[in-house]
Design a protein around this motif. Structure first.
Motif, PDB file in Angstrom:
ATOM      1  N   VAL A   1       1.007  -1.109  -0.010  1.00 51.16           N
ATOM      2  CA  VAL A   1       0.068  -0.054   0.029  1.00 51.16           C
ATOM      3  C   VAL A   1       0.831   1.220  -0.006  1.00 51.16           C
ATOM      4  O   VAL A   1       1.784   1.538   0.889  1.00 51.16           O
ATOM      5  CB  VAL A   1      -0.979  -0.244   1.125  1.00 51.16           C
ATOM      6  N   ASP A   2       0.855   1.918  -1.061  1.00 55.32           N
ATOM      7  CA  ASP A   2       1.734   3.221  -1.295  1.00 55.32           C
ATOM      8  C   ASP A   2       1.054   4.088  -2.440  1.00 55.32           C
ATOM      9  O   ASP A   2       0.348   3.652  -3.215  1.00 55.32           O
ATOM     10  CB  ASP A   2       2.927   2.833  -1.734  1.00 55.32           C
TER      11      ASP A   2
ATOM     12  N   VAL B   1       1.391 -10.830  -5.475  1.00 60.27           N
ATOM     13  CA  VAL B   1       1.593  -9.540  -4.798  1.00 60.27           C
ATOM     14  C   VAL B   1       0.253  -8.615  -5.291  1.00 60.27           C
ATOM     15  O   VAL B   1      -0.067  -8.671  -6.359  1.00 60.27           O
ATOM     16  CB  VAL B   1       2.813  -8.568  -5.510  1.00 60.27           C
ATOM     17  N   TYR B   2      -0.374  -8.193  -4.257  1.00 56.72           N
ATOM     18  CA  TYR B   2      -1.654  -7.387  -4.454  1.00 56.72           C
ATOM     19  C   TYR B   2      -1.026  -5.787  -4.196  1.00 56.72           C
ATOM     20  O   TYR B   2      -0.275  -5.490  -3.278  1.00 56.72           O
ATOM     21  CB  TYR B   2      -2.815  -7.679  -3.423  1.00 56.72           C
ATOM     22  N   SER B   3      -1.616  -4.763  -4.590  1.00 51.20           N
ATOM     23  CA  SER B   3      -1.378  -3.494  -4.508  1.00 51.20           C
ATOM     24  C   SER B   3      -2.490  -2.590  -4.480  1.00 51.20           C
ATOM     25  O   SER B   3      -3.494  -2.957  -4.824  1.00 51.20           O
ATOM     26  CB  SER B   3      -0.180  -2.947  -5.626  1.00 51.20           C
ATOM     27  N   ALA B   4      -2.457  -1.429  -3.552  1.00 50.41           N
ATOM     28  CA  ALA B   4      -3.465  -0.531  -3.388  1.00 50.41           C
ATOM     29  C   ALA B   4      -2.608   0.910  -3.333  1.00 50.41           C
ATOM     30  O   ALA B   4      -1.507   0.907  -2.782  1.00 50.41           O
ATOM     31  CB  ALA B   4      -4.043  -0.945  -1.993  1.00 50.41           C
ATOM     32  N   ILE B   5      -3.238   1.749  -3.970  1.00 51.79           N
ATOM     33  CA  ILE B   5      -2.751   3.265  -3.830  1.00 51.79           C
ATOM     34  C   ILE B   5      -3.215   4.087  -2.650  1.00 51.79           C
ATOM     35  O   ILE B   5      -3.006   5.286  -2.614  1.00 51.79           O
ATOM     36  CB  ILE B   5      -2.887   4.076  -5.078  1.00 51.79           C
ATOM     37  N   SER B   6      -4.022   3.441  -1.837  1.00 50.66           N
ATOM     38  CA  SER B   6      -4.713   4.267  -0.626  1.00 50.66           C
ATOM     39  C   SER B   6      -4.926   3.155   0.428  1.00 50.66           C
ATOM     40  O   SER B   6      -5.206   2.015   0.148  1.00 50.66           O
ATOM     41  CB  SER B   6      -5.951   4.886  -0.993  1.00 50.66           C
ATOM     42  N   ALA B   7      -5.115   3.611   1.561  1.00 50.22           N
ATOM     43  CA  ALA B   7      -5.419   2.899   2.648  1.00 50.22           C
ATOM     44  C   ALA B   7      -6.936   2.268   2.552  1.00 50.22           C
ATOM     45  O   ALA B   7      -7.263   0.976   2.840  1.00 50.22           O
ATOM     46  CB  ALA B   7      -5.388   3.595   4.041  1.00 50.22           C
ATOM     47  N   ILE B   8      -7.766   2.810   1.940  1.00 53.52           N
ATOM     48  CA  ILE B   8      -9.049   2.567   1.946  1.00 53.52           C
ATOM     49  C   ILE B   8      -9.151   1.358   0.862  1.00 53.52           C
ATOM     50  O   ILE B   8      -9.735   0.510   0.880  1.00 53.52           O
ATOM     51  CB  ILE B   8     -10.098   3.374   1.455  1.00 53.52           C
ATOM     52  N   GLU B   9      -8.317   1.652  -0.586  1.00 54.64           N
ATOM     53  CA  GLU B   9      -8.312   0.443  -1.223  1.00 54.64           C
ATOM     54  C   GLU B   9      -7.643  -0.931  -0.567  1.00 54.64           C
ATOM     55  O   GLU B   9      -8.053  -1.782  -0.836  1.00 54.64           O
ATOM     56  CB  GLU B   9      -7.482   0.808  -2.372  1.00 54.64           C
ATOM     57  N   GLY B  10      -6.795  -0.606   0.280  1.00 56.50           N
ATOM     58  CA  GLY B  10      -5.871  -1.747   1.060  1.00 56.50           C
ATOM     59  C   GLY B  10      -6.955  -2.549   1.852  1.00 56.50           C
ATOM     60  O   GLY B  10      -7.010  -3.679   1.982  1.00 56.50           O
ATOM     61  N   LEU B  11      -7.678  -1.744   2.661  1.00 59.01           N
ATOM     62  CA  LEU B  11      -8.654  -2.512   3.182  1.00 59.01           C
ATOM     63  C   LEU B  11      -9.780  -3.107   2.720  1.00 59.01           C
ATOM     64  O   LEU B  11     -10.079  -4.300   3.065  1.00 59.01           O
ATOM     65  CB  LEU B  11      -9.453  -1.348   4.415  1.00 59.01           C
ATOM     66  N   ASP B  12     -10.333  -2.662   1.730  1.00 57.72           N
ATOM     67  CA  ASP B  12     -11.201  -3.417   0.658  1.00 57.72           C
ATOM     68  C   ASP B  12     -10.463  -4.732   0.296  1.00 57.72           C
ATOM     69  O   ASP B  12     -11.065  -5.792   0.059  1.00 57.72           O
ATOM     70  CB  ASP B  12     -11.345  -2.657  -0.702  1.00 57.72           C
ATOM     71  N   ILE B  13      -9.114  -4.809  -0.222  1.00 57.46           N
ATOM     72  CA  ILE B  13      -8.683  -6.004  -0.633  1.00 57.46           C
ATOM     73  C   ILE B  13      -8.597  -6.829   0.605  1.00 57.46           C
ATOM     74  O   ILE B  13      -8.586  -8.145   0.502  1.00 57.46           O
ATOM     75  CB  ILE B  13      -6.872  -5.686  -1.417  1.00 57.46           C
ATOM     76  N   LEU B  14      -8.057  -6.387   1.776  1.00 52.86           N
ATOM     77  CA  LEU B  14      -7.980  -7.293   3.043  1.00 52.86           C
ATOM     78  C   LEU B  14      -9.347  -7.957   3.266  1.00 52.86           C
ATOM     79  O   LEU B  14      -9.393  -8.975   3.757  1.00 52.86           O
ATOM     80  CB  LEU B  14      -7.489  -6.604   4.150  1.00 52.86           C
TER      81      LEU B  14
END
Length: 135
Positions: free
Chosen positions: A9-10, A30-43
């Protein structure tokens, strides 16, 4: 060899690309997210073993994001990779159990890869112990 899911997440796409390249030879999806909200969605959708998060992001700091990760997914091993935090902040986060390791940008690929490998092993070992205690 089992494939392990990790999440980067970066808010800088170039950092995500560089980190993803670092793990090409490793057994990770490897999964990636450009925001914390997107990271929480992936999780919420994928079993992730390790999260590597920047500290300085728009919308939600990496510390706040990792605190949410710890709350919703306590087994996920959390690593901070940042150019925006003091050593004092890093030590507090590590000592409180919020993060497993702390890295600064620019990072050493081999050192980070080793830390992720040991984080995956930590996740797997703790899961095996929990499974034994439950059965």
């Amino acid at each position: 060899m089992e494939i392990s899911n990790i999440l980067i997440v970066d808010d800088e796409q170039s950092v995500i690309k560089a980190l993803t390249r670092s793990f090409l030879d490793d057994p990770y999806e490897v999964y990636s997210a450009i925001s914390a909200i997107e990271g929480l969605d992936i999780l919420s959708k994928v079993e992730i073993k390790v999260v590597i998060s920047d500290e300085g992001m728009l919308g939600m700091s990496g510390s706040d994001f990792l605190a949410k990760v710890r709350s919703c997914c306590p087994d996920v091993v959390r690593i901070t990779l940042t150019g925006h935090a003091s050593l004092d902040a890093a030590m507090k986060a590590i000592n409180k159990g919020e993060i497993y390791r702390f890295f600064t940008k620019p990072w050493d690929d081999l050192e980070l890869r080793f830390a992720v490998k040991s984080a995956v092993e930590k996740f797997d070992l703790e899961k095996r112990i929990r499974d034994c205690l439950i059965s």
